[in-house]
Design a protein around this motif. Structure first.
Motif, short mmCIF file in Angstrom:
data_model
loop_
_atom_site.label_atom_id
_atom_site.label_comp_id
_atom_site.label_asym_id
_atom_site.label_seq_id
_atom_site.Cartn_x
_atom_site.Cartn_y
_atom_site.Cartn_z
N LYS A 239 9.80 1.77 -2.47
CA LYS A 239 8.52 2.19 -2.01
C LYS A 239 7.76 2.87 -3.19
CE LYS A 239 10.24 2.91 2.70
NZ LYS A 239 10.15 1.44 2.61
N ASN B 79 0.79 -1.05 0.14
CA ASN B 79 -0.09 -0.09 -0.01
C ASN B 79 0.94 1.21 0.03
OD1 ASN B 79 -2.59 -1.43 0.17
ND2 ASN B 79 -2.01 -2.14 2.17
N GLY B 80 1.11 1.78 -1.17
CA GLY B 80 2.06 2.71 -1.31
C GLY B 80 1.58 4.05 -2.02
N ALA B 81 0.18 3.99 -2.37
CA ALA B 81 -0.35 5.22 -2.98
C ALA B 81 -0.66 6.27 -1.95
CB ALA B 81 -1.70 4.73 -3.93
N SER B 82 -0.75 7.48 -2.54
CA SER B 82 -0.82 8.67 -1.77
C SER B 82 -2.26 8.56 -1.23
CB SER B 82 -0.55 9.96 -2.27
OG SER B 82 -1.08 9.80 -3.66
N ASN C 244 -0.92 1.16 -4.88
CA ASN C 244 -1.57 -0.05 -4.18
C ASN C 244 -1.36 -1.31 -4.93
OD1 ASN C 244 -1.79 1.76 -2.00
ND2 ASN C 244 -3.97 2.00 -2.42
N LYS D 9 4.53 4.40 -5.53
CA LYS D 9 3.34 4.87 -4.77
C LYS D 9 2.30 4.47 -5.52
CE LYS D 9 5.40 9.65 -3.69
NZ LYS D 9 5.89 8.82 -2.43
N GLU E 183 1.64 4.80 -11.11
CA GLU E 183 1.95 5.44 -9.86
C GLU E 183 1.62 6.92 -9.60
OE1 GLU E 183 5.99 4.84 -8.16
OE2 GLU E 183 6.13 3.03 -9.16
N GLY E 184 1.27 7.23 -8.27
CA GLY E 184 0.86 8.73 -8.05
C GLY E 184 -0.08 8.66 -6.95
N GLN F 153 5.75 1.79 -12.80
CA GLN F 153 6.47 3.02 -12.60
C GLN F 153 6.04 4.13 -13.69
OE1 GLN F 153 10.74 2.57 -11.89
NE2 GLN F 153 11.07 4.34 -13.31
#
Ligand code: BES
Ligand code: MN
Ligand code: ZN
Length: 482
Positions: free
Chosen positions: A288, A232-235, A292, A290, A481-482, A477
């Protein structure tokens, strides 16, 4: 392998082999010009020329051909780095200096990635290897116009190299060591990277109605496992995830439809899809990303046994669709049927990409360099193909003709698990499509690329390739991502 970035004029450490990247037709001077003239070295891609005790420093100088300077891009830099390492790895020297005049951070870091990918070895089971057969180079310095900027740009590529190595280790392990529960245990250790990992055993899968996957593992004393990895890396923590599903047949004997003895040992690689999905999640967490992301592995062992499933058996998948098992060796699609259905049912992802060493027929279609791509969604397929080109993991799209569904109709169940010899890779993909519930989906048949015998690609040592990790990482990537 220790990696450093240095200025072009940084002093050489003792016992250094210098690898100078040279373009086609690039002139050399003095003794070096004579050495080139006395050889067939032209600077063409992949060529190397070894000069011992050269004038002017270093214990050895290797010219590494990088092809035409106009065509020298990130991928070419990576191959140059890998070729440099391969040329000196057994030299007895400990340090490699890769000379890339004026290299940008992108070029220098990709050359370093090439070294990291080329130096992979699976040697844990060798106890008697002669010292002179072991690589001696333990440290690589890559020259860069701005060494600090290159160092700052390197961590995501170092994470990628770590992940590809992790995948190669998994795929290389023999099946007596890496069975489903052991695979799941090794994945669980990736919690240290920040991944969330769940492991479902046979009782949990039975409760979910995964009769298709469970039928495959039924003849093995090793318990089948379904592994769910989450990054879970999304903003936005609630952003819809992207999802990847891997075929993890830790060994494929064929089951009761048993395979011939010749070459059966290769079927320890039949978890290459699960290995690639694990590596992808490893790199997403490692750098890491960004995004999910969900990674799902269907882990089984396909064995003949008194309890094994029989040709003609009918199983009920989690989707409710029934399947007549014509050939117990067409087991990968049975595993993926439940893993894909579970994935879309539980996570409602933006799309699913599955990776599987699914069919021998893909090797007949495409040979051993290209993997096959099948998709119900042009945008997803194009994103995969674009990433494939950038990372040098060749992929070719094949069609999913509606009419060929006829080949997998069963007289007594909703589907049968083989479609006969014509278009074997396509009918396998059409089978999978029945379990994606209309979601954007792509299937990568990597039976052709998960491992290499007698590799000619400098970044791929013989054996497990880690195919798919780079391609999918790049697609995520660049696009998600974002
Ligand atoms: N794991 C194999 C596919 C495979 C074959 C991978 C060779 C790598 C190299 C898969 O489970 C399999 O056995 N497929 C069968 C399907 C057939 C029975 C419809 C095949 O390809 O022969
Ligand atoms: Mn099989
Ligand atoms: Zn298989």
């Amino acid at each position: 392998m220790e990696i450093e970035f240095v200025a072009a004029d940084a002093p050489l450490a003792p016992r250094t082999a210098v690898a100078r990247v040279v373009f086609e037709g690039q002139a050399q001077e003095g003794a070096l010009a004579r050495a080139v003239a006395a050889s067939r070295f032209t600077g063409a891609k992949g060529q190397t020329l070894d000069v011992l005790a050269p004038e002017g420093g270093g214990d050895r100088l290797v010219l590494v051909g990088a092809g035409k300077s106009e065509a020298f891009d990130a991928l070419a830099a990576e191959h140059a780095g890998a070729s440099a390492y391969n040329a000196v790895k057994l030299s007895g020297l400990e340090t490699l200096r890769v000379e890339l005049p004026g290299a940008s951070p992108e070029i220098a870091t990709r050359a370093a990635l090439g070294v990291r990918l080329a130096c992979y070895r699976f040697d844990k089971y060798r106890t008697k290897e002669a010292a002179e057969k072991k690589p001696s180079v333990v440290k690589t310095q890559v020259t860069a116009a701005d060494a600090d900027a290159a160092l700052a740009a390197f961590p995501p590529l170092a994470a990628l190299a770590d992940a590809v190595s992790f995948t190669r280790d998994l795929v290389s392990e023999p099946a007596n060591i890496l069975y489903p529960a052991e695979f799941a245990r090794r994945v669980k250790e990736l919690e240290r990277l920040g991944l969330e990992i769940e492991v479902l055993g046979e009782p949990e899968m039975a409760a979910l109605g995964m009769g298709s996957l469970l039928g495959v593992g039924q003849g093995s004393i090793r318990e089948s496992q379904l592994v769910v990895m989450r990054w879970n890396g999304a903003s936005d923590p609630n952003a819809q995830p992207v999802a990847f599903v891997g075929k993890g047949v830790c060994f494929d004997t064929g089951g009761i439809s048993i395979k011939p003895a010749d070459g059966m040992e290769d079927m320890k690689w039949d978890m290459g899809g699960a290995g690639a999905v694990t590596g992808l999640m490893h790199v997403l967490a490692g750098r890491k990303a960004k995004v999910n992301a969900i990674g799902i592995l269907g882990l089984v062992e396909n064995m003949p046994d008194g309890n094994a499933q029989r040709p003609g058996d009918v199983v009920t998948s989690m989707s409710g669709q029934t399947i007549e098992v014509i050939n117990t060796d067409a087991e990968g699609r049975l595993v993926l049927a439940d893993a894909l259905w579970y994935c879309q049912d539980r996570f409602k992802p933006r799309f699913m990409v599955d990776l599987a060493t699914l069919t021998g027929a893909i090797i007949i279609s495409l040979g051993n360099d290209y993997a096959g791509c099948f998709s119900n969604n042009d945008e997803l397929a194009n994103n995969l193909l674009d990433a494939s080109g950038k990372e040098g993991e060749p992929l070719w799209r094949l069609p999913l003709p509606e009419a060929y569904n006829k080949q997998i109709e069963s007289p007594i169940a909703d589907l049968k698990n083989t479609g006969g010899r014509p278009a074997g890779s396509i009918t396998a993909a059409l089978f999978l499509q029945k379990f994606v519930n209309g979601l954007p989906w792509a299937h990568l048949d990597i039976a052709s690329t998960a491992w290499k015998k007698g590799s000619t690609v400098p970044t791929l040592p013989e054996g497990a390739t880690g195919y798919g990790v780079r391609l999918l990482n790049r697609m995520v990537q660049d696009r998600y991502e974002g």
